[in-house]
Design an enzyme around this catalytic site. Structure first.
Site, PDB file in Angstrom:
ATOM      1  N   GLU A  74       5.711   2.740  -6.407  1.00  0.00           N
ATOM      2  CA  GLU A  74       4.474   2.925  -5.985  1.00  0.00           C
ATOM      3  C   GLU A  74       4.256   3.700  -4.758  1.00  0.00           C
ATOM      4  OE1 GLU A  74       2.940  -0.952  -2.843  1.00  0.00           O
ATOM      5  OE2 GLU A  74       3.911  -1.368  -4.869  1.00  0.00           O
ATOM      6  N   GLU A 118      -1.903   1.838   4.296  1.00  0.00           N
ATOM      7  CA  GLU A 118      -1.645   0.356   4.147  1.00  0.00           C
ATOM      8  C   GLU A 118      -1.769   0.049   5.537  1.00  0.00           C
ATOM      9  OE1 GLU A 118       1.127  -2.394   1.333  1.00  0.00           O
ATOM     10  OE2 GLU A 118       2.250  -0.661   2.420  1.00  0.00           O
TER      11      GLU A 118
END
Length: 193
Positions: free
Chosen positions: A144, A149
């Protein structure tokens, strides 16, 4: 394919977003799709399974997200949020939240997102990320790419590439291929995942 999945889906956990996506066209970029229209959520699947990372969250389906006011969309603005009103009873899955995954699958492209606000605070984990999978290679087998984030009370977001062991990124030079810096893993050496 240990370094690069053949297909990628976009996945988003709660945030406020605005703008478009584009695709790579030999030597230049051409805008081929925009997610910003009143039908924003028609291009996404609502993930309502248990959190695969075992977080304290209860992802809701499309119907519950709209009826609870956790999502709204206009021509130029999208809101995605978390339930801030309900007290979560002891033993429940967690706070009601939204996670969506694009219906479209991309092999390459330039993806642009503009954010007005990204939530912060204890227990939040807002993210904009891509992952590859198919029925024979479920997430996280093909890795991924966490584009944005945020974790808990951090004052900046991180970008992380998760890959299989042996995926050598040593030729990707900080300052030349990206503006940030590589950060060593928790033991002081480059991470290997």
């Amino acid at each position: 394919m240990p370094c690069r999945p053949a297909v990628m889906q976009l996945a988003i956990a709660f945030f406020v977003a605005r703008h478009a996506t584009a695709s790579f066209v030999t030597g230049s970029y051409e805008k081929i799709e925009s997610y910003m229209k009143g039908d924003f959520f028609s291009k996404w699947e609502f993930f309502s399974n248990s959190d695969p990372t075992h977080g304290f969250t209860d992802y809701v389906n499309r119907e519950n997200a709209f009826s609870s006011g956790l999502v709204t969309a206009t021509e130029d603005r999208v809101y995605m949020g978390v339930d801030t009103h309900t007290t979560v009873p002891q033993g429940k899955h967690g706070r009601r939240s939204v996670r969506i995954e694009s219906k479209a699958v991309y092999n390459r492209g330039l993806f642009v997102i503009s954010l007005e606000h990204v939530p912060t605070g204890c227990g939040t984990w807002p993210a904009f990320w891509m992952f590859g999978e198919d029925q024979h290679h479920p997430w996280p087998k093909w890795g991924e790419f966490d584009i944005i984030e945020g974790v808990h009370r951090t004052d900046r977001v991180t970008t992380t590439l998760h890959s299989a062991s042996g995926c050598d990124q040593s030729t990707v030079v900080a300052g030349q291929f990206f503006t940030g810096t590589w950060v060593a893993g928790s033991n002081g050496v480059p991470a290997n995942n």
